[in-house]
Design a protein around this motif. Structure first.
Motif, PDB file in Angstrom:
ATOM      1  N   LYS A   1       0.828  -1.201   0.000  1.00 46.63           N
ATOM      2  CA  LYS A   1       0.000   0.000   0.000  1.00 46.63           C
ATOM      3  C   LYS A   1       0.869   1.261   0.000  1.00 46.63           C
ATOM      4  N   GLU A   2       0.406   2.277  -0.712  1.00 50.15           N
ATOM      5  CA  GLU A   2       1.133   3.544  -0.750  1.00 50.15           C
ATOM      6  C   GLU A   2       0.981   4.326   0.547  1.00 50.15           C
ATOM      7  N   GLY A   3      -0.124   4.147   1.223  1.00 53.99           N
ATOM      8  CA  GLY A   3      -0.364   4.846   2.481  1.00 53.99           C
ATOM      9  C   GLY A   3      -0.980   3.918   3.501  1.00 53.99           C
ATOM     10  N   ASN A   4      -1.191   4.465   4.695  1.00 50.83           N
ATOM     11  CA  ASN A   4      -1.790   3.691   5.778  1.00 50.83           C
ATOM     12  C   ASN A   4      -3.180   4.244   6.057  1.00 50.83           C
ATOM     13  N   GLN A   5      -4.208   3.433   5.819  1.00 52.70           N
ATOM     14  CA  GLN A   5      -5.591   3.865   6.008  1.00 52.70           C
ATOM     15  C   GLN A   5      -6.137   3.530   7.395  1.00 52.70           C
ATOM     16  N   ASP A   6      -5.311   2.920   8.247  1.00 51.50           N
ATOM     17  CA  ASP A   6      -5.721   2.620   9.617  1.00 51.50           C
ATOM     18  C   ASP A   6      -5.541   3.853  10.496  1.00 51.50           C
ATOM     19  N   SER A   7      -6.408   3.989  11.490  1.00 53.13           N
ATOM     20  CA  SER A   7      -6.295   5.060  12.486  1.00 53.13           C
ATOM     21  C   SER A   7      -6.646   4.487  13.853  1.00 53.13           C
ATOM     22  N   PHE A   8      -6.040   5.052  14.894  1.00 52.87           N
ATOM     23  CA  PHE A   8      -6.361   4.574  16.238  1.00 52.87           C
ATOM     24  C   PHE A   8      -6.088   5.661  17.261  1.00 52.87           C
ATOM     25  N   CYS A   9      -6.633   5.468  18.465  1.00 55.99           N
ATOM     26  CA  CYS A   9      -6.287   6.327  19.590  1.00 55.99           C
ATOM     27  C   CYS A   9      -6.412   5.528  20.877  1.00 55.99           C
ATOM     28  N   VAL A  10      -5.670   5.959  21.886  1.00 59.98           N
ATOM     29  CA  VAL A  10      -5.735   5.404  23.237  1.00 59.98           C
ATOM     30  C   VAL A  10      -5.931   6.576  24.183  1.00 59.98           C
ATOM     31  N   LYS A  11      -6.997   6.533  24.975  1.00 53.92           N
ATOM     32  CA  LYS A  11      -7.319   7.629  25.888  1.00 53.92           C
ATOM     33  C   LYS A  11      -7.472   7.070  27.304  1.00 53.92           C
ATOM     34  N   GLU A  12      -6.961   7.791  28.296  1.00 50.81           N
ATOM     35  CA  GLU A  12      -7.061   7.350  29.680  1.00 50.81           C
ATOM     36  C   GLU A  12      -7.457   8.528  30.559  1.00 50.81           C
TER      37      GLU A  12
END
Length: 257
Positions: A15-26
């Motif tokens: 893949k040319e780019g990364n289409q995944d996204s994430f976050c961690v919140k506390e």
């Protein structure tokens, strides 16, 4: 009880780019520590999948900061949280869908959210085929159910799990946020046990490795600190790349200690 957390993402080998996204919140609250993990897989093959995944992750991140403090003190807080998530997901589905129509493109994203509350109970909310596994010292269990064509075929008895792994439809979703008329999330809850890990991963992480292979590397006894956890996610990612996985690869692991 506390938590160890590690994350890793990779665009993969093709893949040319990364289409995944994430976050961690506390957050540290009056009812105890609360941890939220969100992982979204922008749909492979659809234009601007990274836009869809980032938009949904941002919405949940803002919800954690702005809405959660209003809900956690309510007696029926889990029900209220689920209602709030459903309302937000419906809104995001329409927003992304309208963006696609206005720009004449097709885009969408999976959504998987894990909320750990007061170090006692977990709540998950799931659309698509990004998975959550619960892993202890003895076994690995898949908490979420894939909303895919092949998962439906397995449930109907028309495919075996082994056949599904090679089926060309294995990544075809029955619904995703942004390209489905209506979204019906899977919702689940349970008790958090000490020395248990939760793995969230996109389909790119798991396609080329078995549940047994994941358990061998990520059973709770081996996750001694965040540095080790990060290294294990990196090593598993490199392994699936060596096995020619072509999708983006993302994973998050949380251990209750």
């Amino acid at each position: 009880m506390g938590y160890l957390v590690a994350t890793h993402t990779d665009r993969g080998i093709s893949k040319e780019g990364n289409q995944d996204s994430f976050c961690v919140k506390e957050a540290h609250t009056a009812i105890g520590d609360i941890l939220m993990v969100v992982l979204c897989d922008g749909m492979g093959g659809l234009a601007k999948g990274e836009v869809a995944s980032a938009e949904v992750v941002l919405a949940f991140s803002e919800w954690f900061d702005e809405k959660l403090p209003e809900l956690i003190h309510e007696e029926n807080n889990l029900e209220l949280i689920c209602d709030s998530w459903k309302e937000m997901t419906d809104s995001e589905n329409k927003k992304i869908g309208n963006y696609g129509k206005e720009n004449d493109i097709q885009l969408g994203t999976t959504l998987t959210v894990l909320l750990l509350i007061n170090e006692q109970q977990y709540l998950f909310f799931h659309v698509g085929d990004t998975r959550i596994y619960e892993i202890n010292q003895e076994e690995i269990n898949q908490l979420t159910e894939d909303q895919t064509v092949v998962a439906s075929e397995i449930k109907a008895g028309r495919l075996t799990p082994e056949e599904a792994e090679k089926d060309p439809r294995r990544s075809v979703l029955l619904q995703c946020i942004g390209s489905s008329p209506n979204v019906q999330p899977e919702i689940g809850a349970g008790k958090i046990n000490r020395n248990t890990a939760f793995l969230l991963c996109t389909d790119g992480f798991r396609h080329e490795i078995t549940n047994e292979g994941i358990f061998e590397e990520l059973n709770a006894d081996k996750l001694i600190d965040e540095k080790v956890m990060k290294k294990k996610l990196f090593d598993l990612t490199e392994l699936v790349k060596e096995r020619k996985e072509t999708d983006n690869i993302s994973s998050i692991i949380v251990k209750a200690i």
